[in-house]
Design a protein around this motif. Structure first.
Motif, PDB file in Angstrom:
ATOM      1  N   MET A   1     -14.573  36.898 -14.947  1.00 51.07           N
ATOM      2  CA  MET A   1     -15.617  36.160 -15.641  1.00 51.07           C
ATOM      3  C   MET A   1     -15.098  34.759 -15.943  1.00 51.07           C
ATOM      4  SD  MET A   1     -18.625  36.012 -17.345  1.00 51.07           S
ATOM      5  CE  MET A   1     -19.109  37.706 -17.247  1.00 51.07           C
ATOM      6  N   LYS A   2     -15.885  33.758 -15.532  1.00 57.10           N
ATOM      7  CA  LYS A   2     -15.509  32.365 -15.764  1.00 57.10           C
ATOM      8  C   LYS A   2     -16.648  31.643 -16.488  1.00 57.10           C
ATOM      9  CE  LYS A   2     -14.396  31.567 -11.476  1.00 57.10           C
ATOM     10  NZ  LYS A   2     -13.916  30.937 -10.251  1.00 57.10           N
ATOM     11  N   VAL A   3     -16.291  30.995 -17.604  1.00 52.55           N
ATOM     12  CA  VAL A   3     -17.270  30.307 -18.444  1.00 52.55           C
ATOM     13  C   VAL A   3     -16.828  28.864 -18.647  1.00 52.55           C
ATOM     14  CG1 VAL A   3     -18.425  30.270 -20.685  1.00 52.55           C
ATOM     15  CG2 VAL A   3     -17.779  32.468 -19.661  1.00 52.55           C
ATOM     16  N   LEU A   4     -17.748  27.935 -18.409  1.00 50.05           N
ATOM     17  CA  LEU A   4     -17.512  26.517 -18.661  1.00 50.05           C
ATOM     18  C   LEU A   4     -18.444  26.080 -19.773  1.00 50.05           C
ATOM     19  CD1 LEU A   4     -16.148  23.826 -17.858  1.00 50.05           C
ATOM     20  CD2 LEU A   4     -18.048  23.484 -16.240  1.00 50.05           C
ATOM     21  N   ILE A   5     -17.876  25.436 -20.793  1.00 49.33           N
ATOM     22  CA  ILE A   5     -18.659  24.943 -21.925  1.00 49.33           C
ATOM     23  C   ILE A   5     -18.683  23.422 -21.844  1.00 49.33           C
ATOM     24  CG2 ILE A   5     -18.889  24.901 -24.423  1.00 49.33           C
ATOM     25  CD1 ILE A   5     -17.183  27.556 -24.361  1.00 49.33           C
ATOM     26  N   LEU A   6     -19.890  22.860 -21.847  1.00 48.25           N
ATOM     27  CA  LEU A   6     -20.070  21.424 -21.637  1.00 48.25           C
ATOM     28  C   LEU A   6     -20.683  20.716 -22.819  1.00 48.25           C
ATOM     29  CD1 LEU A   6     -21.697  21.103 -18.090  1.00 48.25           C
ATOM     30  CD2 LEU A   6     -19.356  20.577 -18.731  1.00 48.25           C
ATOM     31  N   CYS A   7     -20.229  19.502 -23.038  1.00 49.59           N
ATOM     32  CA  CYS A   7     -20.898  18.569 -23.938  1.00 49.59           C
ATOM     33  C   CYS A   7     -20.626  17.172 -23.400  1.00 49.59           C
ATOM     34  CB  CYS A   7     -20.450  18.747 -25.382  1.00 49.59           C
ATOM     35  SG  CYS A   7     -18.741  18.298 -25.679  1.00 49.59           S
ATOM     36  N   THR A   8     -20.848  16.188 -24.202  1.00 49.75           N
ATOM     37  CA  THR A   8     -20.639  14.836 -23.733  1.00 49.75           C
ATOM     38  C   THR A   8     -19.173  14.432 -23.844  1.00 49.75           C
ATOM     39  OG1 THR A   8     -22.893  14.282 -24.401  1.00 49.75           O
ATOM     40  CG2 THR A   8     -21.424  12.448 -23.921  1.00 49.75           C
ATOM     41  N   SER A  63     -12.853  15.765 -17.911  1.00 53.03           N
ATOM     42  CA  SER A  63     -14.124  15.387 -17.291  1.00 53.03           C
ATOM     43  C   SER A  63     -14.703  16.578 -16.543  1.00 53.03           C
ATOM     44  CB  SER A  63     -13.908  14.234 -16.311  1.00 53.03           C
ATOM     45  OG  SER A  63     -15.087  14.021 -15.558  1.00 53.03           O
ATOM     46  N   VAL A  64     -16.020  16.676 -16.559  1.00 55.56           N
ATOM     47  CA  VAL A  64     -16.711  17.739 -15.843  1.00 55.56           C
ATOM     48  C   VAL A  64     -16.389  17.696 -14.346  1.00 55.56           C
ATOM     49  CG1 VAL A  64     -18.837  16.434 -15.471  1.00 55.56           C
ATOM     50  CG2 VAL A  64     -18.926  18.927 -15.627  1.00 55.56           C
ATOM     51  N   ASP A  65     -16.055  16.527 -13.843  1.00 50.27           N
ATOM     52  CA  ASP A  65     -15.743  16.383 -12.409  1.00 50.27           C
ATOM     53  C   ASP A  65     -14.611  17.314 -11.977  1.00 50.27           C
ATOM     54  OD1 ASP A  65     -17.682  14.421 -12.325  1.00 50.27           O
ATOM     55  OD2 ASP A  65     -16.246  12.768 -12.468  1.00 50.27           O
ATOM     56  N   LYS A  66     -13.698  17.599 -12.880  1.00 51.01           N
ATOM     57  CA  LYS A  66     -12.561  18.471 -12.593  1.00 51.01           C
ATOM     58  C   LYS A  66     -13.004  19.889 -12.224  1.00 51.01           C
ATOM     59  CE  LYS A  66      -8.451  20.291 -14.985  1.00 51.01           C
ATOM     60  NZ  LYS A  66      -7.631  20.200 -16.205  1.00 51.01           N
ATOM     61  N   PHE A  67     -14.215  20.282 -12.629  1.00 49.36           N
ATOM     62  CA  PHE A  67     -14.660  21.665 -12.503  1.00 49.36           C
ATOM     63  C   PHE A  67     -15.812  21.865 -11.513  1.00 49.36           C
ATOM     64  CE2 PHE A  67     -12.898  21.010 -16.753  1.00 49.36           C
ATOM     65  CZ  PHE A  67     -11.880  21.956 -16.737  1.00 49.36           C
ATOM     66  N   LEU A  68     -16.241  20.820 -10.848  1.00 49.98           N
ATOM     67  CA  LEU A  68     -17.408  20.917  -9.972  1.00 49.98           C
ATOM     68  C   LEU A  68     -17.199  21.825  -8.765  1.00 49.98           C
ATOM     69  CD1 LEU A  68     -18.731  17.243 -10.023  1.00 49.98           C
ATOM     70  CD2 LEU A  68     -19.732  19.262 -11.138  1.00 49.98           C
ATOM     71  N   ALA A  69     -15.975  21.936  -8.276  1.00 48.47           N
ATOM     72  CA  ALA A  69     -15.715  22.747  -7.082  1.00 48.47           C
ATOM     73  C   ALA A  69     -15.526  24.232  -7.386  1.00 48.47           C
ATOM     74  CB  ALA A  69     -14.484  22.211  -6.353  1.00 48.47           C
ATOM     75  N   THR A  70     -15.521  24.597  -8.666  1.00 56.15           N
ATOM     76  CA  THR A  70     -15.297  25.983  -9.083  1.00 56.15           C
ATOM     77  C   THR A  70     -16.627  26.714  -9.228  1.00 56.15           C
ATOM     78  OG1 THR A  70     -13.339  25.256 -10.291  1.00 56.15           O
ATOM     79  CG2 THR A  70     -14.230  27.404 -10.886  1.00 56.15           C
ATOM     80  N   ASP A  71     -16.655  27.996  -8.875  1.00 56.63           N
ATOM     81  CA  ASP A  71     -17.824  28.846  -9.123  1.00 56.63           C
ATOM     82  C   ASP A  71     -17.736  29.380 -10.547  1.00 56.63           C
ATOM     83  OD1 ASP A  71     -18.467  28.445  -6.491  1.00 56.63           O
ATOM     84  OD2 ASP A  71     -17.999  30.468  -5.829  1.00 56.63           O
ATOM     85  N   TRP A  72     -18.822  29.280 -11.299  1.00 56.90           N
ATOM     86  CA  TRP A  72     -18.857  29.706 -12.701  1.00 56.90           C
ATOM     87  C   TRP A  72     -19.881  30.804 -12.893  1.00 56.90           C
ATOM     88  CZ3 TRP A  72     -15.049  27.979 -15.616  1.00 56.90           C
ATOM     89  CH2 TRP A  72     -14.401  26.804 -15.213  1.00 56.90           C
ATOM     90  N   ASP A  73     -19.551  31.774 -13.751  1.00 54.20           N
ATOM     91  CA  ASP A  73     -20.527  32.787 -14.134  1.00 54.20           C
ATOM     92  C   ASP A  73     -21.514  32.212 -15.142  1.00 54.20           C
ATOM     93  OD1 ASP A  73     -19.562  35.225 -12.692  1.00 54.20           O
ATOM     94  OD2 ASP A  73     -17.741  34.691 -13.791  1.00 54.20           O
ATOM     95  N   TYR A  74     -20.996  31.439 -16.085  1.00 56.40           N
ATOM     96  CA  TYR A  74     -21.831  30.789 -17.098  1.00 56.40           C
ATOM     97  C   TYR A  74     -21.408  29.341 -17.247  1.00 56.40           C
ATOM     98  CZ  TYR A  74     -23.407  35.319 -18.936  1.00 56.40           C
ATOM     99  OH  TYR A  74     -23.973  36.562 -19.087  1.00 56.40           O
ATOM    100  N   VAL A  93     -23.128  27.749 -10.249  1.00 58.57           N
ATOM    101  CA  VAL A  93     -23.167  28.528 -11.481  1.00 58.57           C
ATOM    102  C   VAL A  93     -24.220  29.627 -11.370  1.00 58.57           C
ATOM    103  CG1 VAL A  93     -24.724  26.869 -12.580  1.00 58.57           C
ATOM    104  CG2 VAL A  93     -23.392  28.407 -13.992  1.00 58.57           C
ATOM    105  N   LYS A  94     -23.880  30.815 -11.876  1.00 56.89           N
ATOM    106  CA  LYS A  94     -24.825  31.935 -11.856  1.00 56.89           C
ATOM    107  C   LYS A  94     -25.851  31.813 -12.969  1.00 56.89           C
ATOM    108  CE  LYS A  94     -21.630  35.221  -9.779  1.00 56.89           C
ATOM    109  NZ  LYS A  94     -20.757  36.374 -10.016  1.00 56.89           N
TER     110      LYS A  94
END
Length: 143
Positions: A1-8, A63-74, A93-94
């Motif tokens: 399970m992979k979760v990315l939490i985003l804000c500004t 930066s969100v750019d670091k995570f764009l190539a990863t598949d995320w569950d949430y 992202v699922k």
């Protein structure tokens, strides 16, 4: 399970949410990022989390750019009121969720009031992410 939490800024709310979710279940990969990452964590966010035994001082503001190539569950956005623009995530992202919170770093007034805003938002994040964990994430871990 992979979760990315985003804000500004990735310095406060997303970092606290990251700390809580990781503390609920160490088997989940949790990351946080910002569309305009500040490059550092908010000292009051670190202190508010330490007060309840969660150390986020080692987190990085990325930066969100670091995570764009990863598949995320949430991917979960945590920006709050009308003054915040929620970032859009263009990666794989699922499930996308939004759980909004006020930004306590925007609070003004006495030191006591500002601190109370950090505690209020911290507690709101804890409650919302605990609910998310038990109602959505944990059940999917058993599948």
């Amino acid at each position: 399970m992979k979760v990315l939490i985003l804000c500004t800024g990735n310095s406060c709310r997303s970092q606290m949410a990251h700390g809580f979710l990781q503390s609920f279940d160490k088997t989940i990969t949790v990351c946080s990022a910002g569309t305009e990452a500040s490059g550092k964590l908010n000292d009051k966010a670190i202190k508010a989390m330490a007060e309840i035994g969660i150390d986020i001082s080692h987190h990085t503001s990325d930066s969100v750019d670091k995570f764009l190539a990863t598949d995320w569950d949430y991917v979960i956005t945590v920006c709050g009121g009308a003054n915040d623009s929620c970032p859009a995530f263009m990666g794989k992202v699922k499930q996308r969720l939004h759980i909004g919170f006020d930004d306590p770093s925007n609070a003004s007034g006495t030191d006591e009031f500002i601190w109370s805003e950090f505690i209020r938002v911290r507690n709101e994040i804890k409650n919302a992410f605990l609910k998310l964990y038990f109602e959505e994430i944990k059940p999917t871990l058993r599948e």
